[in-house]
Design a protein around this motif. Structure first.
Motif, PDB file in Angstrom:
ATOM      1  N   ASP A  41       9.671   4.220   1.615  1.00  0.00           N
ATOM      2  CA  ASP A  41       8.388   4.657   1.090  1.00  0.00           C
ATOM      3  C   ASP A  41       7.329   3.680   1.564  1.00  0.00           C
ATOM      4  N   CYS A  42       6.646   4.048   2.642  1.00  0.00           N
ATOM      5  CA  CYS A  42       5.582   3.189   3.172  1.00  0.00           C
ATOM      6  C   CYS A  42       4.218   3.839   2.966  1.00  0.00           C
ATOM      7  N   ASP A  43       4.140   4.743   1.983  1.00  0.00           N
ATOM      8  CA  ASP A  43       2.870   5.368   1.623  1.00  0.00           C
ATOM      9  C   ASP A  43       2.114   4.418   0.696  1.00  0.00           C
ATOM     10  N   TYR A  44       1.841   3.241   1.242  1.00  0.00           N
ATOM     11  CA  TYR A  44       1.227   2.159   0.472  1.00  0.00           C
ATOM     12  C   TYR A  44      -0.266   2.427   0.292  1.00  0.00           C
ATOM     13  N   PRO A  45      -0.861   2.182  -0.910  1.00  0.00           N
ATOM     14  CA  PRO A  45      -0.248   1.547  -2.081  1.00  0.00           C
ATOM     15  C   PRO A  45       0.290   2.527  -3.112  1.00  0.00           C
ATOM     16  N   GLN A  46       0.219   3.868  -2.846  1.00  0.00           N
ATOM     17  CA  GLN A  46       0.659   4.820  -3.861  1.00  0.00           C
ATOM     18  C   GLN A  46       2.159   4.714  -4.136  1.00  0.00           C
ATOM     19  N   ASN A  47       2.970   4.698  -3.063  1.00  0.00           N
ATOM     20  CA  ASN A  47       4.431   4.641  -3.193  1.00  0.00           C
ATOM     21  C   ASN A  47       4.952   5.673  -4.183  1.00  0.00           C
ATOM     22  N   ASN A  48       4.527   6.941  -3.999  1.00  0.00           N
ATOM     23  CA  ASN A  48       4.909   7.995  -4.937  1.00  0.00           C
ATOM     24  C   ASN A  48       6.405   8.261  -4.960  1.00  0.00           C
ATOM     25  N   LEU A  49       7.063   8.121  -3.816  1.00  0.00           N
ATOM     26  CA  LEU A  49       8.506   8.368  -3.771  1.00  0.00           C
ATOM     27  C   LEU A  49       9.258   7.315  -4.571  1.00  0.00           C
ATOM     28  N   ALA A  50       8.891   6.051  -4.391  1.00  0.00           N
ATOM     29  CA  ALA A  50       9.526   4.975  -5.157  1.00  0.00           C
ATOM     30  C   ALA A  50       9.211   5.099  -6.639  1.00  0.00           C
TER      31      ALA A  50
END
Length: 252
Positions: A41-50
């Protein structure tokens, strides 16, 4: 040992369902098809998957029923779920390489990328993917931005041979009906002129894709990182069909 396949469900517009698709596809492949994988999960800073993984664990801790289901499910997968690693776009490839170098590496590494192409780190990460699946919806704004994203990737990375991408595919998601509308057909014709293929499977607009766990006596879940999609809910969801199509594309 074969190098893992790097796979991203990616677009630059929120609301297309990329994180939900990543979670559902990963869990289906891991728990039902038995394919070893991880997700970064590199959708930083949301990190919705994590964050979804965190909610899943909280649900399992609070509910004895869910905990029992998790235990039975994980028993068939060596007692664990697949890893989800929080990362930034600039570190994502290094994280993937550390897993690829393991004695028994995963077969697939999913990347949940930020919804932007205005970041050199994101562009570099996309360029190292083996396969990219770009969700597109019938919402005009999402449709426009998804096609724009696909065109940028196609023109700057694929046709110029500046990437490792073996396949880039558009995927209809959140479609009100299974039949392609006139707008979809026109959009597909335009996408075709760009040289970008569209997957055959169409995923419907359904509330089941947002179901993270409900009911204690008749517990069911669809969007989860610790359990596979509920069997009853899979019917009509298009997930089994899209998995078969994706596996055919990737030669698994």
């Amino acid at each position: 040992m074969a190098k893992p396949l790097y796979v991203a469900v990616s677009t630059q517009k929120g609301g297309a369902g990329k994180t939900t698709l990543t979670a559902v596809l990963a869990s289906y492949l891991y728990f039902i098809r038995g394919i070893d994988l991880i997700a970064i999960d590199c959708d930083y800073p949301q990190n919705n998957l994590a964050d979804l993984r965190d909610r899943d664990f909280i649900l399992a801790e609070k509910s004895r029923k869910v905990n029992e289901i998790v235990f039975r499910t994980w028993k068939a997968r060596n007692g664990c779920a697949y890893d989800i690693v929080r990362s930034t776009p600039e570190d994502a490839l290094a994280v993937a390489e550390s897993y690829a170098a393991m004695e028994n590496p995963p077969r697939i590494i999913f990347f949940d990328l930020p919804g932007t192409v205005n970041n050199n780190y994101v562009i570099n990460t996309i360029s190292q993917m083996d396969y990219v699946f770009c969700p597109i919806t019938t919402d005009p704004m999402v449709m426009e931005t998804s096609v724009a994203f696909a065109n940028i990737v196609h023109n700057t990375l694929i046709t110029t041979a500046k990437s490792k991408i073996k396949g880039f595919y558009m995927l209809w998601n959140k479609v009100p009906t299974r039949e392609r509308s006139d707008l979809q057909c026109l959009c597909e014709q335009f996408i075709g002129t760009l040289g970008i293929p569209v997957m055959e499977t169409v995923l419907p607009d359904s509330t089941k894709f947002r179901k993270e766990g409900q009911g204690e006596k008749r517990f069911s879940v669809f969007r989860s990182t610790i359990l596979p999609p509920d069997k009853a809910s899979l019917k009509g969801s298009g997930i089994e069909e899209v998995v078969n199509e994706i596996m055919g594309i990737m030669g698994i």
